[in-house]
Design an enzyme around this catalytic site. Structure first.
Site, short mmCIF file in Angstrom:
data_model
loop_
_atom_site.label_atom_id
_atom_site.label_comp_id
_atom_site.label_asym_id
_atom_site.label_seq_id
_atom_site.Cartn_x
_atom_site.Cartn_y
_atom_site.Cartn_z
N ASN A 8 0.86 -1.19 0.00
CA ASN A 8 0.00 0.00 0.00
C ASN A 8 0.89 1.23 0.00
O ASN A 8 1.35 1.68 1.05
CB ASN A 8 -0.92 -0.02 1.23
CG ASN A 8 -1.88 1.16 1.27
OD1 ASN A 8 -1.80 2.07 0.46
ND2 ASN A 8 -2.78 1.13 2.23
N ARG A 88 -2.07 -1.67 -4.07
CA ARG A 88 -3.13 -0.66 -4.06
C ARG A 88 -2.88 0.34 -5.19
O ARG A 88 -1.81 0.93 -5.29
CB ARG A 88 -3.14 0.10 -2.73
CG ARG A 88 -4.07 1.30 -2.72
CD ARG A 88 -3.92 2.09 -1.43
NE ARG A 88 -4.67 3.35 -1.53
CZ ARG A 88 -4.14 4.55 -1.38
NH1 ARG A 88 -2.85 4.68 -1.13
NH2 ARG A 88 -4.89 5.63 -1.47
N HIS A 177 -8.79 6.49 -1.93
CA HIS A 177 -8.99 5.78 -0.66
C HIS A 177 -10.26 4.93 -0.68
O HIS A 177 -10.84 4.65 0.37
CB HIS A 177 -9.05 6.76 0.53
CG HIS A 177 -7.87 7.68 0.62
ND1 HIS A 177 -8.00 9.05 0.63
CD2 HIS A 177 -6.54 7.43 0.68
CE1 HIS A 177 -6.81 9.61 0.71
NE2 HIS A 177 -5.90 8.63 0.73
N HIS A 205 -11.16 9.62 5.85
CA HIS A 205 -9.82 9.01 5.78
C HIS A 205 -8.84 10.18 5.78
O HIS A 205 -8.64 10.83 4.74
CB HIS A 205 -9.67 8.15 4.53
CG HIS A 205 -8.32 7.52 4.42
ND1 HIS A 205 -8.10 6.17 4.63
CD2 HIS A 205 -7.10 8.04 4.13
CE1 HIS A 205 -6.82 5.90 4.48
NE2 HIS A 205 -6.19 7.03 4.17
N LEU A 206 -8.22 10.43 6.93
CA LEU A 206 -7.36 11.61 7.09
C LEU A 206 -5.92 11.19 7.30
O LEU A 206 -5.58 10.56 8.30
CB LEU A 206 -7.85 12.44 8.29
CG LEU A 206 -9.33 12.84 8.27
CD1 LEU A 206 -9.67 13.64 9.52
CD2 LEU A 206 -9.68 13.62 7.01
N ARG A 238 -0.82 18.61 -1.04
CA ARG A 238 -1.78 18.96 -2.09
C ARG A 238 -2.68 20.10 -1.64
O ARG A 238 -3.14 20.14 -0.50
CB ARG A 238 -2.64 17.75 -2.46
CG ARG A 238 -1.92 16.74 -3.32
CD ARG A 238 -2.75 15.50 -3.54
NE ARG A 238 -2.14 14.36 -2.89
CZ ARG A 238 -2.75 13.21 -2.66
NH1 ARG A 238 -4.00 13.05 -2.99
NH2 ARG A 238 -2.12 12.22 -2.07
N ASP A 280 3.88 16.92 7.51
CA ASP A 280 3.54 15.90 8.50
C ASP A 280 2.82 16.56 9.68
O ASP A 280 3.38 17.45 10.33
CB ASP A 280 4.81 15.19 8.96
CG ASP A 280 4.52 13.92 9.74
OD1 ASP A 280 3.74 13.97 10.71
OD2 ASP A 280 5.08 12.86 9.38
N ARG A 282 2.31 15.53 12.60
CA ARG A 282 3.04 15.40 13.86
C ARG A 282 4.02 16.55 14.05
O ARG A 282 4.16 17.09 15.16
CB ARG A 282 3.75 14.05 13.92
CG ARG A 282 2.80 12.87 14.06
CD ARG A 282 3.48 11.56 13.78
NE ARG A 282 3.92 11.45 12.39
CZ ARG A 282 4.38 10.33 11.83
NH1 ARG A 282 4.46 9.22 12.55
NH2 ARG A 282 4.76 10.31 10.56
N GLU A 329 -6.81 8.59 13.03
CA GLU A 329 -6.73 7.56 14.07
C GLU A 329 -5.86 7.98 15.25
O GLU A 329 -6.05 7.47 16.36
CB GLU A 329 -6.15 6.26 13.47
CG GLU A 329 -7.06 5.61 12.45
CD GLU A 329 -6.35 4.53 11.63
OE1 GLU A 329 -5.33 4.00 12.13
OE2 GLU A 329 -6.80 4.24 10.51
N ASN A 330 -4.92 8.90 15.03
CA ASN A 330 -3.89 9.15 16.04
C ASN A 330 -3.87 10.57 16.60
O ASN A 330 -2.98 10.88 17.40
CB ASN A 330 -2.51 8.83 15.44
CG ASN A 330 -2.38 7.37 15.05
OD1 ASN A 330 -2.57 6.49 15.88
ND2 ASN A 330 -2.08 7.11 13.78
N GLU A 378 -6.78 -1.39 4.94
CA GLU A 378 -6.87 -1.51 3.49
C GLU A 378 -6.30 -2.84 3.00
O GLU A 378 -6.81 -3.43 2.04
CB GLU A 378 -6.14 -0.34 2.83
CG GLU A 378 -6.82 1.00 3.05
CD GLU A 378 -5.93 2.18 2.72
OE1 GLU A 378 -6.29 2.94 1.80
OE2 GLU A 378 -4.89 2.35 3.38
#
Length: 390
Positions: A8, A88, A177, A205-206, A238, A280, A282, A329-330, A378
């Protein structure tokens, strides 16, 4: 036992899982993060063991070869045990409607679709060819994100262009996605104990690449992405939605050609372009006290809320909103920020559950519209689609 390897490749990461083909259990998994960025991280988990290595600016081709070399070197599997490799693929256009073995003819057809996903399809085709060189006797299968969005009704799928041009050149929203949104739809149905064909969802879906989907009766009804993955919400590099008249304007002002302007939109914009620090989340979260970084994060939330809100009205209400993807998710803070701005529509989040739950319902018990956190898988969805045609 027979195994299947799932690749993926995203815009800044490669995730992979090695499955037992029959029971769909994971033998090993790994991820390469921050591809083409400083301090790329290579990791494999198998059994109780973890192999990890940091390599600066690790490129896609080198990452793919390293994955195969380490699977063999660490005695996770012999080459001949791997009966198929799945890839994918973002854009299959209208040409590919199911998981497909990548013969030379099908690779040629896929190469013709590179303009539909210029950041992804060319690299994914390279991955297929690389794996064919490494494993010439192992069939390579492509599983397509675009498949899920071929069900979108025409009034959502096409643009307001001359209809003859739309049909001749197959111009429509192809989305991205789709494999993830398919998995999330099925898992949400289980979590809500509701038939999938009776379900209305907004799935988020982030990640470095981000997309939202409106799900009606278990099928895609709308998507934030368009003809290519460039459009929609703000993403890592993007720009998302913008005025196409900016293309000739920037060609003139920056002395660029059209391809270079599109490259600017795809690779130097988004969170990276606004923050001028990183793509990123984070890195941005760690520097949120800087005004330009905070602006990038605010824009990210704003664009997601705009799409989610419009999908709520399109669907005439929803059963749940679903968070997934690396950021979804995080990042509990981000989830809470998004839901707070959607409270006017009846969406709620439980702050304690949002901080503690890793998968499940994170809204209060009395919430009519549920907020779900579902780590996407996925690769498992890809295995299942390949098994249907294998």
């Amino acid at each position: 036992m027979s195994k299947i390897l799932l690749m993926n490749a995203g815009s800044s990461s490669v995730k992979w899982k090695l499955f037992e083909l029959e029971n769909e259990e994971v033998v090993a998994k790994g991820e390469v993060e921050r591809i083409a960025l400083p301090n790329s991280n290579f990791e494999i988990k198998y059994g109780k063991e973890v192999y990890q290595e940091n390599i600066d600016n690790l490129q896609y081709e080198a990452a793919a070869k390293l994955i195969i070399d380490k699977i063999i070197e660490l005695k996770i599997a012999e080459l001949e045990e791997i009966k198929a490799v799945g890839h994918r693929i973002v854009a299959g256009g209208e040409e590919f409607t199911q998981a497909t073995e990548m013969t030379s003819d099908n690779i040629a057809k896929l190469e013709e679709l590179e303009d539909f996903a210029p950041l992804h399809n060319p690299m994914e085709v390279k991955y297929i060819k690389l794996m064919q060189n490494v494993m010439p006797n192992t069939p390579q299968y492509a599983v397509f994100d675009s498949k899920f969005f071929l069900d979108i009704p025409e009034h959502n799928a096409i643009y307001s262009l001359p209809y003859s041009i739309t049909k001749e050149y197959k111009i429509r929203r192809y989305g991205e996605h789709g494999i993830s949104h398919t998995y999330l739809t099925k898992e949400a149905a289980k979590m809500l104990n509701k038939p999938v064909d009776k379900l209305k969802l907004v799935t988020l879906h982030l990640g470095s690449g981000s997309s939202l989907a409106a799900i009606k009766d278990g099928k895609a009804y709308d998507t934030s992405m368009g003809f290519t993955p460039l459009t929609g919400v703000t993403m890592g590099t993007r720009a998302g939605d913008l005025d196409p008249a900016l293309v000739p304007y920037l060609m003139k002002k920056l002395n660029l050609n059209a391809e270079e302007v599109v490259e600017l939109f795809n690779e130097k914009s988004g969170l990276l372009g606004v923050s001028e620090l990183s793509s990123d989340m984070r890195d941005l979260s760690a520097n949120a006290d800087k005004s330009q970084v905070k602006l990038a994060m605010d824009i990210f939330v704003n664009r997601i809320v705009k799409y989610a809100g419009s999908f709520f009205t399109e669907l005439d209400g929803v059963d749940a909103i679903v968070f997934a993807g690396g950021i979804g998710e995080n990042n509990p803070w981000l989830r809470e920020e998004i839901v707070k701005k959607l409270e006017v529509l009846g969406v709620k989040i439980d702050s304690n559950l949002n901080q503690s739950v890793k998968e499940g319902i994170i809204s209060p018990k009395d919430a009519k519209i549920k907020t779900l956190l579902i780590p996407t898988n996925e690769e498992l969805e890809m295995v299942r689609q390949i098994k249907e045609v294998f």
